[in-house]
Design an enzyme around this catalytic site. Structure first.
Site, PDB file in Angstrom:
ATOM      1  N   ARG A   2      -0.128  29.082 -31.966  1.00 38.19           N
ATOM      2  CA  ARG A   2      -0.537  28.147 -33.023  1.00 38.19           C
ATOM      3  C   ARG A   2      -0.692  26.725 -32.511  1.00 38.19           C
ATOM      4  NH1 ARG A   2       0.512  30.707 -38.100  1.00 38.19           N
ATOM      5  NH2 ARG A   2       0.141  28.728 -39.126  1.00 38.19           N
ATOM      6  N   TRP A  51       0.254  21.428 -32.419  1.00 40.08           N
ATOM      7  CA  TRP A  51      -1.144  21.206 -32.081  1.00 40.08           C
ATOM      8  C   TRP A  51      -1.479  19.857 -32.714  1.00 40.08           C
ATOM      9  CZ3 TRP A  51      -5.889  20.564 -34.633  1.00 40.08           C
ATOM     10  CH2 TRP A  51      -7.020  20.679 -33.809  1.00 40.08           C
ATOM     11  N   LYS A  82      -4.605  29.011 -31.375  1.00 41.54           N
ATOM     12  CA  LYS A  82      -5.096  30.324 -31.782  1.00 41.54           C
ATOM     13  C   LYS A  82      -5.435  30.366 -33.264  1.00 41.54           C
ATOM     14  CE  LYS A  82      -5.785  34.722 -30.977  1.00 41.54           C
ATOM     15  NZ  LYS A  82      -7.103  34.951 -30.377  1.00 41.54           N
ATOM     16  N   CYS A  99       0.328  24.157 -36.427  1.00 42.99           N
ATOM     17  CA  CYS A  99       1.531  24.211 -35.612  1.00 42.99           C
ATOM     18  C   CYS A  99       2.399  25.393 -36.034  1.00 42.99           C
ATOM     19  CB  CYS A  99       2.318  22.929 -35.787  1.00 42.99           C
ATOM     20  SG  CYS A  99       1.289  21.472 -35.705  1.00 42.99           S
ATOM     21  N   ASN A 105       3.708  21.710 -40.520  1.00 43.25           N
ATOM     22  CA  ASN A 105       2.415  22.250 -40.115  1.00 43.25           C
ATOM     23  C   ASN A 105       1.402  21.814 -41.170  1.00 43.25           C
ATOM     24  OD1 ASN A 105       0.225  23.875 -39.364  1.00 43.25           O
ATOM     25  ND2 ASN A 105       1.041  25.659 -40.454  1.00 43.25           N
ATOM     26  N   GLY A 106       0.306  21.168 -40.748  1.00 46.08           N
ATOM     27  CA  GLY A 106      -0.702  20.727 -41.721  1.00 46.08           C
ATOM     28  C   GLY A 106      -1.001  19.247 -41.547  1.00 46.08           C
ATOM     29  N   GLU A 127     -21.631  33.968 -28.316  1.00 47.83           N
ATOM     30  CA  GLU A 127     -20.228  34.281 -28.054  1.00 47.83           C
ATOM     31  C   GLU A 127     -19.914  34.137 -26.559  1.00 47.83           C
ATOM     32  OE1 GLU A 127     -17.537  34.541 -29.461  1.00 47.83           O
ATOM     33  OE2 GLU A 127     -16.257  35.940 -28.374  1.00 47.83           O
ATOM     34  N   GLU A 171     -14.695  27.690 -23.579  1.00 47.43           N
ATOM     35  CA  GLU A 171     -13.319  27.448 -24.027  1.00 47.43           C
ATOM     36  C   GLU A 171     -12.266  27.732 -22.963  1.00 47.43           C
ATOM     37  OE1 GLU A 171     -13.207  31.349 -26.971  1.00 47.43           O
ATOM     38  OE2 GLU A 171     -12.027  29.614 -27.512  1.00 47.43           O
ATOM     39  N   LYS A 178     -17.081  31.700 -25.087  1.00 49.90           N
ATOM     40  CA  LYS A 178     -15.987  32.188 -24.241  1.00 49.90           C
ATOM     41  C   LYS A 178     -15.907  31.367 -22.965  1.00 49.90           C
ATOM     42  CE  LYS A 178     -14.062  34.010 -26.349  1.00 49.90           C
ATOM     43  NZ  LYS A 178     -14.218  34.521 -27.668  1.00 49.90           N
ATOM     44  N   HIS A 180     -38.948  26.038 -26.797  1.00 42.31           N
ATOM     45  CA  HIS A 180     -39.009  24.970 -27.799  1.00 42.31           C
ATOM     46  C   HIS A 180     -38.043  23.833 -27.469  1.00 42.31           C
ATOM     47  CE1 HIS A 180     -41.687  27.352 -30.210  1.00 42.31           C
ATOM     48  NE2 HIS A 180     -40.880  28.381 -30.033  1.00 42.31           N
TER      49      HIS A 180
HETATM   50  C1  F6R Z   1     -12.772  31.750 -29.924  1.00 41.90           C
HETATM   51  C2  F6R Z   1     -11.846  31.816 -31.028  1.00 41.90           C
HETATM   52  C3  F6R Z   1     -12.122  31.007 -32.235  1.00 41.90           C
HETATM   53  C4  F6R Z   1     -11.770  31.798 -33.489  1.00 41.90           C
HETATM   54  C5  F6R Z   1     -11.903  30.912 -34.741  1.00 41.90           C
HETATM   55  C6  F6R Z   1     -11.625  31.683 -36.015  1.00 41.90           C
HETATM   56  O1  F6R Z   1     -12.381  32.579 -28.865  1.00 41.90           O
HETATM   57  O2  F6R Z   1     -10.867  32.502 -30.954  1.00 41.90           O
HETATM   58  O3  F6R Z   1     -13.435  30.557 -32.265  1.00 41.90           O
HETATM   59  O4  F6R Z   1     -12.616  32.893 -33.573  1.00 41.90           O
HETATM   60  O5  F6R Z   1     -11.016  29.841 -34.636  1.00 41.90           O
HETATM   61  O6  F6R Z   1     -10.328  32.173 -36.032  1.00 41.90           O
HETATM   62  P1  F6R Z   1      -9.909  33.353 -36.988  1.00 41.90           P
HETATM   63  O7  F6R Z   1     -10.658  34.560 -36.547  1.00 41.90           O
HETATM   64  O8  F6R Z   1      -8.433  33.489 -36.801  1.00 41.90           O
HETATM   65  O9  F6R Z   1     -10.291  32.946 -38.369  1.00 41.90           O
END
Ligand code: F6R
Length: 607
Positions: A27, A74, A602, A2, A98-99, A479, A486, A483, A502
């Site tokens: 966050r 969050w 994020k 958060c 936060n935590g 990836e 998400e 993308k 497989h």
């Molecule tokens: C996907 C994404 C997440 C981050 C992951 C690691 O689009 O953004 O999978 O890559 O949470 O976050 P960082 O890079 O901040 O350690």
């Protein structure tokens, strides 16, 4: 995860708290709230959902006062409702947290037995009651906060506001970051420097176990042993200007389009263009001529590490292990005689990645951080750092940070190759020249947008999508699938193309599009066979390839997304663009919240 802000100011607090929370929404964004002192009394406004909802509440019922705290959440414990939104308060104390408080059940039971009444389902509320419990025993705000913090187990960054105390704000951290912003006759607390950036550029980062007691003109920091200590003040100039979308509809779109520049900026940081050599910063004792390397990250950052694994093995002949941080940290991995470790993270605050870094340090490995946010915890704790110069990434789905990570890791692979003697000077020059072409190739790849937008419209009706790739494009396929899921909420899986038969081939039918990342490289013919297998089973192929590849798949592909022809070394950077655009436009067609997809945050600062 958060976001936290605390203000001991001289101007109306509520609008400033909201201003800071806007920068912290990355966050978490499932509820938000603020509390201020109005004539010494704690007053709160909270709302479920996005910050805009809190702004509406504040417009209807404004809050006065110059001292306050704010939070964007969050959810971990308790649904994202108004009742569970922070700040949590008693008549004497309001807190934002936060935590995760791991011993909250025991504390809650104890406090309930002592007659305290709880009103939320959160773990955080115990902090407010615990501090109140000690205040009721006659302790001062500082004593009560210290006594309460000592009893908390788990991870926390907290800010505490006290009724009747216009001149004190207290912050504490353990496991979650907390920064103090030093203003002119004002003080601030923030879960990171970005939170306090609208108000000051002077920032002090608290260490593990620190408690900060703020007045308007001073900061007293006590370490985990209760000893008064000094913490360095940094000048932090980032964060304020970068939160505008410009002409773009979404931050994610803006960030995708920034990539020629952000990749260029990151590469030039490591390249001596005149001599066509890689020049690395001081490595703080990290010996690149090691027998092996470990590369750790989460999500997208992990996939960047997976690409680097191919590069390091092929260019530098070094044995590489990559893993997801949450697995690595509990595996008890063993290391060879000489190894170094690399931690990839946009935020530099990801709890699992940080724990993995600490594990490696404890086991005697030198640590190298590929990090985007300067002065973040991973940045500060690593022995050496390779900054990625993507600038602030606001869209929750990582795009420009990913290609900046690839850029730094590509430079690292060349540096390791040189250190280990597997690369001649000529080879190095050739690779550096190739790497320097990446920004131009990325700009060209962006030109496929109109075609991708059309394909995305069709893709937005799919329920499941498969992504295939081989070699270095296998992590790009992973990836791509990440993308898509998400931001569009469409189920997607990435597979190594050769793995299809497989098991996953059973999923192929007319309703399951298959996106194949397949430049016309040394492995193309192999991937072509896999595409034939999909085609033979009625699967719909969307092939991302170059002109030579397009000619080979024209009969079997339903759609072709054309990428520029490029050297295999930089292809992962170039092919990242179409997979990002495909996910982006699919989400736009579906009408989802592209920049703040549901359930995500994020920066993942909890396990
Ligand atoms: C996907 C994404 C997440 C981050 C992951 C690691 O689009 O953004 O999978 O890559 O949470 O976050 P960082 O890079 O901040 O350690």
């Amino acid at each position: 995860m958060c976001g936290i802000i605390g203000i001991l100011g001289n101007a109306p607090a509520a609008p400033r708290l909201v201003e800071a929370l806007k920068r912290l929404e990355y966050r978490g964004y499932d509820s938000a709230g603020v509390a201020t002192l109005e004539n010494g009394a704690i007053k709160r406004r909270r709302a479920a959902g996005k910050l805009a909802n809190l702004e509406r509440v504040l417009a209807e019922e404004p809050l006065a006062g110059v001292t306050g705290i704010g939070h964007t959440r969050w959810a971990t414990h308790g649904a994202p409702t108004t009742g569970n939104a922070h700040p949590h308060a008693t008549d004497k104390v309001a807190i934002v947290h936060n935590g995760i408080i791991e011993n909250f059940r025991a504390l809650r039971e104890e406090l309930k037995n002592a007659g305290r009444k709880f009103s939320s389902e959160t773990d955080s509320e115990v902090i407010a009651h615990l501090i109140t419990h000690y205040l009721d025993k006659g302790q001062s705000p500082e004593q009560a906060a210290i006594a309460a913090v000592r009893r908390l187990e788990g991870a926390f960054g907290i800010a505490v506001l006290f009724a009747g105390e216009e001149v004190v704000l207290i912050g504490a951290r353990k496991g979650s970051p907390l920064a103090v912003g030093l203003g002119d006759g004002e003080m601030f607390l923030g879960s990171d420097a970005i939170a306090v950036s609208p108000f000051t550029t002077r920032v002090m980062f608290l260490d593990e176990g620190d408690i900060a007691v703020l007045s308007r003109t001073s900061v007293k920091v006590l370490d985990a042993d209760g000893k008064q200590v000094e913490r360095k003040v940094h000048i932090f100039a980032g964060g304020v200007a970068a939160v505008e979308k410009g002409n773009h509809r979404h931050f994610m779109q803006k960030e995708i389009y920034e990539q020629p520049e952000t990749v260029g900026r990151t590469i030039t940081r490591y390249v001596n263009a005149f001599e066509e050599r890689i020049e690395m910063p001081d490595f703080g004792g990290v010996d690149l001529n090691a027998e092996s390397a470990v590369i750790i990250g989460c999500g997208t950052a992990h996939y960047a590490g997976r690409v680097a694994e191919y590069w390091l093995e092929q260019i530098a002949g070094i044995s590489v292990e990559t893993d997801i941080a949450s697995e690595f940290r509990y595996r008890k991995p063993a290391f060879g005689k000489s190894a170094f470790s690399v931690f990839v993270s946009q935020s530099g605050e990801t709890a699992d990645t940080l724990a993995a870094l600490r594990y490696c340090k404890d086991n005697g490995l030198k640590t190298l951080a590929v990090v985007n946010v300067p002065e973040s915890t991973i940045w500060r704790e690593a022995d050496a750092r390779l900054p990625t110069l993507a600038g602030p990434e606001i869209g929750v789905a990582s795009t420009k940070a990913f290609t900046a990570q690839l850029s730094a890791l590509a430079a690292l692979a060349i540096a390791v190759g040189r250190a280990r003697g597997t690369l001649s000077s000529d080879d190095e020059r050739r690779l550096v020249r190739t790497l320097m072409e990446a920004p131009r190739l990325i700009a060209e790849a962006l030109g496929a947008e109109p075609e991708i937008e059309k394909i995305a419209q069709e893709l937005s009706h799919a329920r499941d999508v498969l992504y295939l790739g081989r070699g270095v494009h296998y992590p790009i396929a992973l990836e791509g699938a990440l993308k898509l899921k998400e931001i569009s909420y469409i189920h997607a899986e990435g597979y190594a193309a050769g793995e299809l038969k497989h098991g996953p081939i059973a999923l192929i039918d007319e309703a399951t599009p298959v996106v194949v990342v397949a430049p016309h490289d040394a492995l193309f013919e192999k991937t072509l066979s896999n595409m034939q297998e999909v085609n033979a089973r009625g699967g719909k192929l969307i092939v991302i390839t170059d002109a030579a590849g397009a000619a080979a798949v024209s009969e079997i592909a339903q759609h072709i997304i054309l990428a520029p022809a490029c050297d295999p070394f930089v292809a992962p950077l170039v092919y990242s663009i179409p997979i990002q655009l495909l996910a982006y436009f699919t989400a736009v067609h579906k009408g989802t919240d592209v920049d703040q997809p549901r359930n995500l945050a994020k920066s993942v600062t909890v396990e």
